[in-house]
Design a protein around this motif. Structure first.
Motif, PDB file in Angstrom:
ATOM      1  N   SER A  34       0.859  -1.196   0.000  1.00 48.22           N
ATOM      2  CA  SER A  34       0.000   0.000   0.000  1.00 48.22           C
ATOM      3  C   SER A  34       0.884   1.231   0.000  1.00 48.22           C
ATOM      4  CB  SER A  34      -0.865   0.062   1.262  1.00 48.22           C
ATOM      5  OG  SER A  34      -1.801  -0.970   1.291  1.00 48.22           O
ATOM      6  N   GLN A  35       0.411   2.304  -0.616  1.00 46.58           N
ATOM      7  CA  GLN A  35       1.137   3.563  -0.595  1.00 46.58           C
ATOM      8  C   GLN A  35       1.100   4.163   0.808  1.00 46.58           C
ATOM      9  OE1 GLN A  35       3.131   3.677  -3.708  1.00 46.58           O
ATOM     10  NE2 GLN A  35       3.082   5.651  -2.738  1.00 46.58           N
ATOM     11  N   MET A  36       2.187   4.813   1.168  1.00 42.49           N
ATOM     12  CA  MET A  36       2.268   5.489   2.461  1.00 42.49           C
ATOM     13  C   MET A  36       1.201   6.577   2.532  1.00 42.49           C
ATOM     14  SD  MET A  36       5.567   7.466   3.955  1.00 42.49           S
ATOM     15  CE  MET A  36       5.388   8.596   5.305  1.00 42.49           C
ATOM     16  N   ARG A  37       0.536   6.661   3.651  1.00 38.31           N
ATOM     17  CA  ARG A  37      -0.464   7.704   3.863  1.00 38.31           C
ATOM     18  C   ARG A  37       0.244   8.987   4.284  1.00 38.31           C
ATOM     19  NH1 ARG A  37      -4.768   3.817   5.648  1.00 38.31           N
ATOM     20  NH2 ARG A  37      -4.930   2.580   3.744  1.00 38.31           N
ATOM     21  N   VAL A  38      -0.290  10.120   3.866  1.00 40.49           N
ATOM     22  CA  VAL A  38       0.310  11.390   4.270  1.00 40.49           C
ATOM     23  C   VAL A  38       0.185  11.559   5.781  1.00 40.49           C
ATOM     24  CG1 VAL A  38       0.004  12.570   2.055  1.00 40.49           C
ATOM     25  CG2 VAL A  38      -1.808  12.664   3.765  1.00 40.49           C
ATOM     26  N   LEU A  39       1.140  12.238   6.346  1.00 36.87           N
ATOM     27  CA  LEU A  39       1.157  12.428   7.793  1.00 36.87           C
ATOM     28  C   LEU A  39       0.428  13.723   8.160  1.00 36.87           C
ATOM     29  CD1 LEU A  39       4.790  11.205   8.479  1.00 36.87           C
ATOM     30  CD2 LEU A  39       2.652  10.047   9.049  1.00 36.87           C
ATOM     31  N   ARG A  40      -0.789  13.806   7.734  1.00 40.23           N
ATOM     32  CA  ARG A  40      -1.667  14.933   8.042  1.00 40.23           C
ATOM     33  C   ARG A  40      -3.051  14.360   8.233  1.00 40.23           C
ATOM     34  NH1 ARG A  40       0.300  17.191   3.036  1.00 40.23           N
ATOM     35  NH2 ARG A  40       2.226  18.224   3.452  1.00 40.23           N
ATOM     36  N   PRO A  41      -3.933  14.926   8.936  1.00 40.34           N
ATOM     37  CA  PRO A  41      -3.775  16.163   9.693  1.00 40.34           C
ATOM     38  C   PRO A  41      -3.160  15.870  11.045  1.00 40.34           C
ATOM     39  CG  PRO A  41      -6.020  15.421   9.882  1.00 40.34           C
ATOM     40  CD  PRO A  41      -5.297  14.412   9.013  1.00 40.34           C
ATOM     41  N   ALA A  42      -2.106  16.533  11.341  1.00 36.90           N
ATOM     42  CA  ALA A  42      -1.493  16.424  12.657  1.00 36.90           C
ATOM     43  C   ALA A  42      -1.819  17.702  13.423  1.00 36.90           C
ATOM     44  CB  ALA A  42       0.018  16.248  12.526  1.00 36.90           C
ATOM     45  N   ALA A  43      -1.935  17.586  14.725  1.00 34.70           N
ATOM     46  CA  ALA A  43      -2.214  18.763  15.556  1.00 34.70           C
ATOM     47  C   ALA A  43      -1.003  19.690  15.583  1.00 34.70           C
ATOM     48  CB  ALA A  43      -2.594  18.333  16.960  1.00 34.70           C
ATOM     49  N   GLY A  44       0.151  19.160  15.286  1.00 38.66           N
ATOM     50  CA  GLY A  44       1.379  19.948  15.256  1.00 38.66           C
ATOM     51  C   GLY A  44       2.569  19.055  14.990  1.00 38.66           C
ATOM     52  N   TRP A  45       3.723  19.696  14.829  1.00 37.79           N
ATOM     53  CA  TRP A  45       4.961  18.969  14.566  1.00 37.79           C
ATOM     54  C   TRP A  45       6.055  19.465  15.496  1.00 37.79           C
ATOM     55  CZ3 TRP A  45       6.227  14.937  11.348  1.00 37.79           C
ATOM     56  CH2 TRP A  45       5.201  14.492  10.517  1.00 37.79           C
ATOM     57  N   VAL A  66      13.194   8.738   9.276  1.00 35.53           N
ATOM     58  CA  VAL A  66      12.399   8.327  10.434  1.00 35.53           C
ATOM     59  C   VAL A  66      11.444   9.447  10.830  1.00 35.53           C
ATOM     60  CG1 VAL A  66      12.494   7.654  12.871  1.00 35.53           C
ATOM     61  CG2 VAL A  66      14.239   6.813  11.277  1.00 35.53           C
ATOM     62  N   TYR A  67      10.179   9.080  11.034  1.00 37.61           N
ATOM     63  CA  TYR A  67       9.142  10.009  11.489  1.00 37.61           C
ATOM     64  C   TYR A  67       8.386   9.358  12.633  1.00 37.61           C
ATOM     65  CZ  TYR A  67      10.132  12.657   7.335  1.00 37.61           C
ATOM     66  OH  TYR A  67      10.792  13.397   6.378  1.00 37.61           O
ATOM     67  N   GLY A  68       8.266  10.075  13.733  1.00 38.22           N
ATOM     68  CA  GLY A  68       7.496   9.597  14.864  1.00 38.22           C
ATOM     69  C   GLY A  68       6.113  10.230  14.858  1.00 38.22           C
ATOM     70  N   VAL A  69       5.159   9.530  15.461  1.00 40.75           N
ATOM     71  CA  VAL A  69       3.808  10.062  15.641  1.00 40.75           C
ATOM     72  C   VAL A  69       3.399   9.772  17.079  1.00 40.75           C
ATOM     73  CG1 VAL A  69       1.394  10.000  14.930  1.00 40.75           C
ATOM     74  CG2 VAL A  69       3.201   9.626  13.217  1.00 40.75           C
ATOM     75  N   HIS A  70       3.222  10.836  17.869  1.00 36.29           N
ATOM     76  CA  HIS A  70       2.733  10.652  19.235  1.00 36.29           C
ATOM     77  C   HIS A  70       1.213  10.620  19.175  1.00 36.29           C
ATOM     78  CE1 HIS A  70       1.242  11.778  23.196  1.00 36.29           C
ATOM     79  NE2 HIS A  70       2.238  10.992  23.603  1.00 36.29           N
ATOM     80  N   THR A  71       0.630   9.516  19.609  1.00 32.65           N
ATOM     81  CA  THR A  71      -0.816   9.315  19.575  1.00 32.65           C
ATOM     82  C   THR A  71      -1.362   9.341  20.996  1.00 32.65           C
ATOM     83  OG1 THR A  71      -0.614   7.977  17.584  1.00 32.65           O
ATOM     84  CG2 THR A  71      -2.620   7.707  18.862  1.00 32.65           C
ATOM     85  N   PRO A  72      -2.267  10.273  21.291  1.00 31.76           N
ATOM     86  CA  PRO A  72      -2.784  10.355  22.663  1.00 31.76           C
ATOM     87  C   PRO A  72      -3.768   9.232  22.970  1.00 31.76           C
ATOM     88  CG  PRO A  72      -3.875  11.977  21.278  1.00 31.76           C
ATOM     89  CD  PRO A  72      -2.828  11.308  20.430  1.00 31.76           C
ATOM     90  N   LEU A  73      -3.509   8.547  24.078  1.00 28.12           N
ATOM     91  CA  LEU A  73      -4.421   7.502  24.537  1.00 28.12           C
ATOM     92  C   LEU A  73      -5.015   7.834  25.890  1.00 28.12           C
ATOM     93  CD1 LEU A  73      -2.570   4.228  23.510  1.00 28.12           C
ATOM     94  CD2 LEU A  73      -4.351   5.473  22.287  1.00 28.12           C
TER      95      LEU A  73
END
Length: 172
Positions: A7-18, A66-73
Motif C-alpha cells: 500500500s502507498q504510504m499515507r500522508v502524515l496529516r492532519p497532525a495537531a502539530g509537529w 524516520v518520522y514519529g507520531v505521538h498518539t494520545p491515549l
C-alpha cells in the motif's frame, strides 16, 4: 481501510502539530526507505522502546528517514507542551507529529497496538509492519537485513511474516 503489503504510504496529516520539523511532502520522501512509528507517553511498552528509532536513525540515517507520531491515549497525552518536553528530554531529533485528540493519524494507519512501526520502501510502498511488546526487536532484525553494511553481524533470519505475508522485498 487497513494498510496492506505494498500500500502507498499515507500522508502524515492532519497532525495537531509537529516537533523537530514540519510535515514531509510526499516528493521529499521518495528515494529512501521511510520508517513511521507510533508511540504514546502513557504506553509502557512504547516508552520502553522509544530510544530504538533514535538509534536506527543514527545507524541508518543516511539511507533511512524516520518520522514519529505521538498518539494520545490518555488525557495527559493530549498536553502537547508535556509531549514536547518529553521529546526534548528523550533527545528525539527526528520530526515527530502530534496526532490530534481524535487519533486521525493512528486511524489512517489502522494502528491497533502501540508501539507500531511501519517500514516503507523508497517508492513509499509498505514493506513491513510490526506492533506491540517485541516490535522493536523484530524491526531491528528487518532493518539489519535491509541495511547489511551497517550491521556488525548479520541476523540468522528475517522474523516470521505477520498474517498476510508482509515481507521486505527490495528497498531500491
Amino acid at each position: 481501510m487497513p494498510l496492506r503489503y505494498k500500500s502507498q504510504m499515507r500522508v502524515l496529516r492532519p497532525a495537531a502539530g509537529w516537533l523537530n520539523g514540519a510535515a514531509p511532502e510526499p516528493n521529499e520522501l521518495r528515494g529512501h526507505p521511510v520508517l513511521v512509528y507510533f508511540w504514546s507517553l502513557s504506553v509502557r511498552e512504547a516508552m520502553g522502546q522509544i530510544s530504538r528509532p533514535r538509534e536506527w536513525l543514527r545507524r541508518f540515517g543516511g539511507e533511512l528517514q524516520v518520522y514519529g507520531v505521538h498518539t494520545p491515549l490518555a488525557v495527559e497525552d493530549m498536553d502537547h507542551p508535556r509531549v514536547a518536553a518529553a521529546v526534548g528530554e528523550l533527545r528525539m531529533e527526528h520530526p515527530t507529529a502530534l496526532d490530534g485528540d481524535d487519533g486521525a493519524l493512528a486511524d489512517a494507519y489502522d494502528v491497533r497496538e502501540l508501539p507500531a512501526y511501519f517500514l516503507f520502501d523508497s517508492q513509499l510502498r509498505l514493506r513491513n509492519h510490526r506492533a506491540g511488546e517485541r516490535a522493536a526487536d523484530e524491526m531491528e532484525r528487518i532493518l539489519s537485513r535491509v541495511f547489511p553494511r551497517h550491521t556488525a553481524r548479520a541476523p540468522a533470519a528475517i522474523p516470521y511474516p505477520p498474517t498476510g505475508g508482509v515481507r521486505w522485498a527490495e528497498h531500491r
